[in-house]
Design an enzyme around this catalytic site. Structure first.
Site, PDB file in Angstrom:
ATOM      1  N   CYS A   1      -4.868   2.552  -3.504  1.00  0.00           N
ATOM      2  CA  CYS A   1      -3.603   3.082  -2.959  1.00  0.00           C
ATOM      3  C   CYS A   1      -2.442   2.138  -3.231  1.00  0.00           C
ATOM      4  O   CYS A   1      -1.555   1.962  -2.386  1.00  0.00           O
ATOM      5  CB  CYS A   1      -3.699   3.369  -1.467  1.00  0.00           C
ATOM      6  SG  CYS A   1      -4.897   4.627  -1.094  1.00  0.00           S
TER       7      CYS A   1
ATOM      8  N   GLN B   1      -4.273  -5.030   7.303  1.00  0.00           N
ATOM      9  CA  GLN B   1      -5.289  -5.968   6.798  1.00  0.00           C
ATOM     10  C   GLN B   1      -5.275  -7.303   7.510  1.00  0.00           C
ATOM     11  O   GLN B   1      -5.973  -8.229   7.093  1.00  0.00           O
ATOM     12  CB  GLN B   1      -5.090  -6.200   5.292  1.00  0.00           C
ATOM     13  CG  GLN B   1      -5.260  -4.969   4.433  1.00  0.00           C
ATOM     14  CD  GLN B   1      -6.690  -4.414   4.441  1.00  0.00           C
ATOM     15  OE1 GLN B   1      -7.628  -5.085   4.876  1.00  0.00           O
ATOM     16  NE2 GLN B   1      -6.852  -3.192   3.980  1.00  0.00           N
TER      17      GLN B   1
ATOM     18  N   ASP C   1       3.334  -4.325   8.099  1.00  0.00           N
ATOM     19  CA  ASP C   1       2.108  -3.555   7.941  1.00  0.00           C
ATOM     20  C   ASP C   1       0.951  -4.534   8.168  1.00  0.00           C
ATOM     21  O   ASP C   1       0.658  -5.378   7.315  1.00  0.00           O
ATOM     22  CB  ASP C   1       2.079  -2.976   6.519  1.00  0.00           C
ATOM     23  CG  ASP C   1       0.760  -2.282   6.198  1.00  0.00           C
ATOM     24  OD1 ASP C   1      -0.187  -2.395   6.996  1.00  0.00           O
ATOM     25  OD2 ASP C   1       0.687  -1.654   5.128  1.00  0.00           O
TER      26      ASP C   1
ATOM     27  N   HIS D   1       0.875  -1.179   0.000  1.00  0.00           N
ATOM     28  CA  HIS D   1       0.000   0.000   0.000  1.00  0.00           C
ATOM     29  C   HIS D   1       0.914   1.231   0.000  1.00  0.00           C
ATOM     30  O   HIS D   1       2.020   1.181   0.535  1.00  0.00           O
ATOM     31  CB  HIS D   1      -0.835  -0.058   1.280  1.00  0.00           C
ATOM     32  CG  HIS D   1      -1.865   1.002   1.433  1.00  0.00           C
ATOM     33  ND1 HIS D   1      -1.556   2.275   1.862  1.00  0.00           N
ATOM     34  CD2 HIS D   1      -3.208   0.989   1.245  1.00  0.00           C
ATOM     35  CE1 HIS D   1      -2.670   2.988   1.927  1.00  0.00           C
ATOM     36  NE2 HIS D   1      -3.687   2.232   1.549  1.00  0.00           N
TER      37      HIS D   1
ATOM     38  N   LYS E   1     -10.065  -0.235  10.981  1.00  0.00           N
ATOM     39  CA  LYS E   1     -10.260  -1.438  10.162  1.00  0.00           C
ATOM     40  C   LYS E   1     -10.571  -2.650  11.040  1.00  0.00           C
ATOM     41  O   LYS E   1     -10.722  -3.757  10.545  1.00  0.00           O
ATOM     42  CB  LYS E   1      -8.998  -1.723   9.349  1.00  0.00           C
ATOM     43  CG  LYS E   1      -8.733  -0.689   8.249  1.00  0.00           C
ATOM     44  CD  LYS E   1      -7.587  -1.146   7.378  1.00  0.00           C
ATOM     45  CE  LYS E   1      -6.954  -0.041   6.589  1.00  0.00           C
ATOM     46  NZ  LYS E   1      -7.724   0.377   5.433  1.00  0.00           N
TER      47      LYS E   1
HETATM   48  N1  7TS Z   1      -1.596  -0.611   4.738  1.00  0.00           N
HETATM   49  C1  7TS Z   1      -2.520  -1.403   4.153  1.00  0.00           C
HETATM   50  C2  7TS Z   1      -2.150  -2.808   3.760  1.00  0.00           C
HETATM   51  C3  7TS Z   1      -3.814  -0.894   3.949  1.00  0.00           C
HETATM   52  O1  7TS Z   1      -4.716  -1.690   3.373  1.00  0.00           O
HETATM   53  C4  7TS Z   1      -4.115   0.422   4.334  1.00  0.00           C
HETATM   54  C5  7TS Z   1      -5.455   1.038   4.056  1.00  0.00           C
HETATM   55  C6  7TS Z   1      -3.119   1.175   4.958  1.00  0.00           C
HETATM   56  C7  7TS Z   1      -1.870   0.632   5.127  1.00  0.00           C
HETATM   57  C8  7TS Z   1      -3.374   2.563   5.463  1.00  0.00           C
HETATM   58  O2  7TS Z   1      -4.211   2.558   6.558  1.00  0.00           O
HETATM   59  P1  7TS Z   1      -4.700   3.937   7.223  1.00  0.00           P
HETATM   60  O3  7TS Z   1      -5.688   3.505   8.246  1.00  0.00           O
HETATM   61  O4  7TS Z   1      -3.494   4.580   7.815  1.00  0.00           O
HETATM   62  O5  7TS Z   1      -5.306   4.741   6.123  1.00  0.00           O
HETATM   63  N2  7TS Z   1      -6.149   0.432   2.987  1.00  0.00           N
HETATM   64  C9  7TS Z   1      -7.262   0.900   2.381  1.00  0.00           C
HETATM   65  C10 7TS Z   1      -7.861   0.196   1.338  1.00  0.00           C
HETATM   66  O6  7TS Z   1      -7.457  -0.880   0.919  1.00  0.00           O
HETATM   67  N3  7TS Z   1      -8.937   0.886   0.906  1.00  0.00           N
HETATM   68  O7  7TS Z   1      -9.034   2.003   1.640  1.00  0.00           O
HETATM   69  C11 7TS Z   1      -8.002   2.018   2.558  1.00  0.00           C
END
Ligand code: 7TS
Length: 410
Positions: A364, A201, A198, A121, A224
């Site tokens: 992303c 997910q 990371d 990501h 999430k």
């Molecule tokens: N890493 C992964 C693997 C992610 O899927 C996401 C967000 C992030 C980092 C960033 O997370 P945040 O909470 O700091 O924004 N992924 C997604 C997605 O797949 N669709 O919308 C956000």
């Protein structure tokens, strides 16, 4: 709790969208929130809102206790050794940037190598890309196998004597791939490199045990995993966090401040400058309690079953390309796909008219889209409250969209 009982805990899922019961399949972007989380936030704001760690009044002490109790829950949830290893942040992105701006900037030097993959990501790519430029380090990539998995032989080949830092996603938000973190940690440590994971997910979908994985850092977001937005976690091994400099300076994180010199609080507060994210942490604590009632193994089994049913049904339709590994055991609860001659945004719009929420776009992951040789994809992602009927609705919605666009072009 069975799936219906679980679903009943989520008030948002009771509504209809465009005349159809809501089928929420955008969980990889953010999950919905159970009543217990919404109630915990409301109770905090109604009865003990205060700035923790300041003052000695009753509300302040209550807020401080609740904030620190949430940290304890996170510690147990990911099986960290100590609460000192749990830093509250705004989310995965902030956690990863903290590691980049503190650990990498301080301890890596010119010509050192930072190793990542093309499935990351943007939040697990740009922080390393930018800090590498600043310090003159080199960003290198582990090549992906054609099915979107990572072959450990390729990891071995990609680690060189100069590799000092590796960051990799636990579960890909596009391919769904579950990466072999434990094995990669072993290879990283053999070379003396540090491994950052990371876990955006993975944390609410699979059992995650930082001591078993033996990763050095682990980053994730509260929103999430049934918690509120604005709260996330950076786990780090204590001996590494201790030697890292703070990134955000200001209130709350100091021990002594002089006109020309200052000193910092001990872990984890050294990294938590400013008024803490109290409501967020309390909401996250309630989310962890909720997830704990169901259990990570049961959640994983449920999502694996839904993925397996969806993979089977979608792959039997002509004109659908599915990305990532075909074996549901190798993937998390999400399916990214394309439908011939239908742009993912058009597909998502038709599905929305049926009350079905999916994600469309590059998710992303622009370098990964390039690797897949597509500009965008559609993605359905599952959570513990999704049912097999949701999968059936998705499949019939897709068939409807395919028929609609086929008619439109004849
Ligand atoms: N890493 C992964 C693997 C992610 O899927 C996401 C967000 C992030 C980092 C960033 O997370 P945040 O909470 O700091 O924004 N992924 C997604 C997605 O797949 N669709 O919308 C956000």
């Amino acid at each position: 709790m069975n799936v219906t009982e679980i679903k009943n805990q989520f008030p948002i899922l009771e509504q209809s969208i465009n005349g159809h019961p809501l089928v929420y399949l955008d969980n990889a972007a953010t999950s919905q929130k159970p009543k217990v989380v919404i109630d915990a936030l409301e109770t905090y704001y109604r009865s003990y809102n205060a700035n923790p760690h300041r003052g000695v009044h009753t509300l302040g002490m209550k807020a401080t206790d609740a904030y620190e109790e949430a940290r304890e829950k996170v510690k147990t949830f990911i099986h960290a050794k100590e609460v000192a290893e749990i830093i509250f942040t705004r989310g995965t992105t902030t956690s990863l940037n903290l590691v980049a701006q503190s650990y990498v900037r301080e301890f890596l030097h010119e010509d050192d190598e930072i190793l990542i993959t093309e499935m990351e990501h943007h939040s697990n790519l740009i922080p390393w890309q930018q800090v590498a430029k600043k310090i003159g380090a080199k960003l290198t990539y582990i090549p992906l196998s054609p099915d979107g998995t990572i072959d450990l032989e390729n990891v071995k080949k990609s680690i060189t004597a100069k590799t000092k830092f590796i960051s990799i996603t636990h579960v890909s938000n596009v391919l769904g791939t579950i990466n072999p973190i434990k094995e990669i940690a072993e290879l990283a440590h053999k070379q003396g490199a540090v491994l950052c994971v990371d876990a955006a997910q993975s944390v609410s979908h699979l059992p995650v045990d930082v001591q078993d994985l033996n990763c050095d850092f682990l980053a994730f977001s509260g929103h999430k995993m049934m918690g509120p937005t604005g709260i996330g976690v950076l786990y780090g091994k204590k001996e590494i966090l201790e030697k890292m400099p703070p990134v955000e300076y200001g209130g709350e994180m100091i021990d002594f401040v002089g006109l020309y010199e200052s000193t910092w609080k001990e872990l984890p507060w050294k990294f938590e400058g400013g008024t803490p994210i109290v409501a967020g942490a309390i909401g996250l604590g309630a989310a962890i309690d909720f997830l704990g009632q169901i259990g990570p193994e049961a959640i994983r089994l449920h999502e694996e079953k839904l993925t397996s049913v969806a993979l089977e049904q979608l792959s039997s339709i002509d004109g659908i390309s599915i990305y990532g590994p075909t074996n549901p055991k190798q993937r998390g609860g999400l399916i990214t796909f394309n439908v011939d001659h239908v742009h993912p945004h058009d597909l998502a719009t038709v599905l929305d008219s049926e009350g079905i929420a999916i994600r469309a776009g590059h998710h992303c992951c622009q370098p990964l889209m390039k690797w897949l040789q597509v500009s965008a994809t559609a993605r359905a992602s599952f959570s513990l409250y999704n049912t097999e009927e949701d999968v059936t609705s998705l499949v019939s919605g897709i068939k409807k969209a395919m028929a609609f666009f086929e008619d439109a072009f004849v």
